[in-house]
Each structure stands twice: as C-alpha cells, then as structure tokens.
Design an enzyme around this catalytic site. Structure first.
Site, PDB file in Angstrom:
ATOM      1  CE  LYS A  18      40.026  52.913  37.947  1.00 19.42           C
ATOM      2  NZ  LYS A  18      38.917  53.500  38.688  1.00 19.42           N
TER       3      LYS A  18
ATOM      4  CE  LYS B  89      34.158  49.202  42.134  1.00 20.68           C
ATOM      5  NZ  LYS B  89      33.294  50.086  42.874  1.00 20.68           N
TER       6      LYS B  89
ATOM      7  CE  LYS C 234      42.417  46.983  42.297  1.00 17.55           C
ATOM      8  NZ  LYS C 234      42.077  48.412  42.350  1.00 17.55           N
TER       9      LYS C 234
END
Ligand code: TYM
Length: 336
Positions: free
Chosen positions: A113, A200, A197
């Site tokens: 992230k 979103k 994966k």
C-alpha cells in the site's frame, strides 16, 4: 462461547472477493447457533489512506448496507462502525506500544500500500496492524473470519496478545484469536490475472466484480475474463498451473455452496465457452437481489445510521469493562 469478530474497510465499492471471502461467511457464522458475532466497519483503518470526508461517510453506509443485504441481522449480530466505540482507538494505542517495529517491518500489506514512496505514507498505515489487533482484543474475540490476505495481520494480532499477556504477567488475559480462513474462495483472484488478488484498488474495473455492478456488467466481465483453451478437468489436480481456471471454478463453488470438486464433477470435459455463461448466471442470480436490497437500504440512510448507533452501544457495553481491566493492568491511574 466462541466470540467472532471481523471487519471490512469502507473504502469504495466492495468486490466479489470481499463478499465470498468475508461477508458470506460472516452470515454463515451468525446463523451458527452458539456463536456471538460482532461485525465492524473499520472507518479508523480507512483513513490510513486519504479519504474525502463525504465519500467516507457514504462508504460507511454502503458497507453497512452490504452487510444487511448479505443477510446479517442486527438482532443476531452486533453491527457498527469502529469510530463510534472509543475502545478501538484506546486499545490501538496500547497495542502500538506492545508491537515491535521489527514485527511491523515484515508486513507485506504496508509495503504494497505504501508503494515506492514509503516516506510519504501515513504513520497510521504503518501502525494499521496494531489497530487491527486492538479491534479483536477489545472484545476478547476468539475467532476471526477473514480472506487469505489478512493471514499475516492475524498472526501479528496473536503475537501482540501473547506479548501483552507475558509483559504484564497476566496469562490468558487476552485469548489468542484463531484465524478462520476457509471456504471454497479464501482468495478470489483478478479476472484479468489469476496470480493477482481481486482488489478494489486494481486500476482495471474489468479485473473485479463489484457488488454494485448490474447484471449486464457482471455477464460482460465474466465473458471477458482471462482463461485458457483447455477443457475443465475431472479433478483439482488438473487445475494446477491454471490459476485463471482454478479461480473461476472456486467462484462458482462459493456462489452455489458447493466444493470445487462438485463443480468439476458437473463441468469436466467442457470448455469455458460453456462454463462462463453458467457462471455468469450463477453470479447474477446470487448478486442481483443483494444489489437491489443494498440500493433499497441506501435510499433511507436514517435506518442504517440507527442500526450502526444501536450496534455501537452494544459493542461499547462489551468493550468498556475489558478496557477498564486493560488500564488497570497497564498501571494507569483512574480517579474519576
Ligand atoms: P478489507 O476491507 O481489505 O477486506 C475485507 C475482507 O474481505 C477479504 N477479502 C478477500 N477475500 C477473498 N478474496 C479476495 N480477493 C479478497 N479481498 C478482500 C479480506 O480478507 C477481509 O476479510 N484489515 C482488514 C479489516 C480489518 C479487520 C479487523 C479484519 C480491520 N480490523 C479485525 C478482521 C479483524 C481489511 O483491510 O480488510
């Protein structure tokens, strides 16, 4: 009795991955007699990355609507947003003083992230797993249903609980929470790349199915999903080295409450030209009523806000006495 706790971040539309890996399983556990179930919308976690305040408020309501539309029942489960119960922030601070920087440095989600500019990431993003541990420990939860991607965070939560118990010499103060990672779709993969994966935050909307997608969009995304030219095999071993095929079979199994083996028993020998329309049908049949119910609920936010407020009161009633014990153990002076 076992106490289940889990959470979902209110950051944009939820995906089929969130639904199959988490929400659908939350409902199964709620309906399992003898389990106490607490489901949180983790807005404190959401602001570890920048969120537009009004979008954040809407996203909190949207996750609540997804919870309810999936079948969570505020009479059976405690449903609330994290910031309405101050124990999370309070115990989060204690946990960030228990966790070691060396442990945090191993967290792969932070690296993903924060990206290339880790110096520009918020302090909160780095401490994220300590707050997550606090979420669970504030209720002395025993079991935590999550998707596979949260496994490392849950191991850290166990390490934090064990270190707290040990440092303050209070064995068994916090139970070590058990991760519950399972079902046929613990890791739903991107429709464009079976090794990534479903997320979103993927820049391609074609990589995921959103709970807000309409029937035509779902069908189009499945039709265009990456596959291989081979027919479906008879056994799971036959899916090895075929991540996209493995993923679609897993999604079909989870949507229709079967095992991947059962799905293969039905489709062995058929190609994706035959399989994909059936998968699209199953996805639409399952998700359309859910999306419609979400939209109905979101039309009256006052009702959602009431559910969350009521849930927060019940959550607070459990966490408050545990926090009093924590403060006592830590040695804080309490005189009011
Ligand atoms: P979040 O909001 O990223 O995801 C919510 C849940 O959805 C699961 N999930 C998936 N499962 C299968 N396949 C996928 N592609 C997929 N993508 C997401 C996640 O594993 C998760 O269960 N840190 C957590 C939220 C959290 C939490 C907690 C969870 C905060 N405190 C305490 C449990 C207990 C998160 O970011 O989930």
């Amino acid at each position: 009795t076992p106490r289940i706790f889990s959470g979902v971040q209110p950051t944009g539309a939820l995906t089929l991955g969130n639904y199959l890996g988490a929400l659908k399983r939350f409902v199964e556990m709620q309906d399992n007699a003898g389990m106490e179930t607490i489901y949180c919308i983790v807005d404190l976690h959401a602001i570890t990355l920048w969120q537009e305040p009004e979008s954040l408020r809407q996203a909190i309501r949207a996750v609540a609507a997804a919870y309810l539309a999936s079948g969570l029942d505020p009479k059976k489960s405690i449903i609330f947003n994290q910031s309405q119960v101050s124990a999370h922030a309070e115990l989060g601070w204690v946990c960030s003083c228990v966790v070691r920087l060396g442990w945090l440095n191993r967290m792969t989600q932070f690296k993903d992230k924060a990206g290339k500019h880790a110096e520009a990431a918020s302090g909160g993003l780095y401490m994220y797993p300590a707050l997550m541990a606090a979420d669970i420990l504030a209720y002395r939860a025993t079991h935590v249903p999550v998707g596979e991607d949260q496994k490392q965070h849950l191991e850290l939560a166990r390490d934090i609980a064990a270190k707290f118990n040990n440092d303050f010499n209070v064995p068994d103060f916090f139970p070590l929470p058990e991760p519950m990672i399972g079902g046929p779709a613990p890791r739903v993969m991107s429709l464009r790349d079976g090794t990534k994966k479903m997320s979103k935050s993927d820049p391609s909307d074609m990589s995921r199915i959103n709970l807000t997608d309409d029937a035509d969009t779902i069908a189009a995304k499945i039709r265009k999903a990456k596959t291989d030219p081979e027919p479906l095999p008879e056994t799971l071993e036959g899916l090895e080295g075929r991540p996209e095929a493995r993923n679609l079979v897993g999604i079909m199994a989870a949507l229709t409450d079967r095992t991947a083996e059962d799905v293969l028993a039905e489709f062995a020998g058929q190609g994706f030209g035959a399989f994909k329309p059936r998968l699209a049908e199953a996805a639409v049949a399952h998700l359309s009523p859910l999306t419609a119910e979400m939209n109905r609920l979101l039309a009256d936010p006052a009702e959602i806000d009431r559910v969350l407020g009521d849930g927060a009161e019940r959550a607070d009633a459990i966490a408050r006495p545990i926090m009093a014990e924590v403060f006592d153990v830590v040695g804080f002076l309490r005189s009011r």
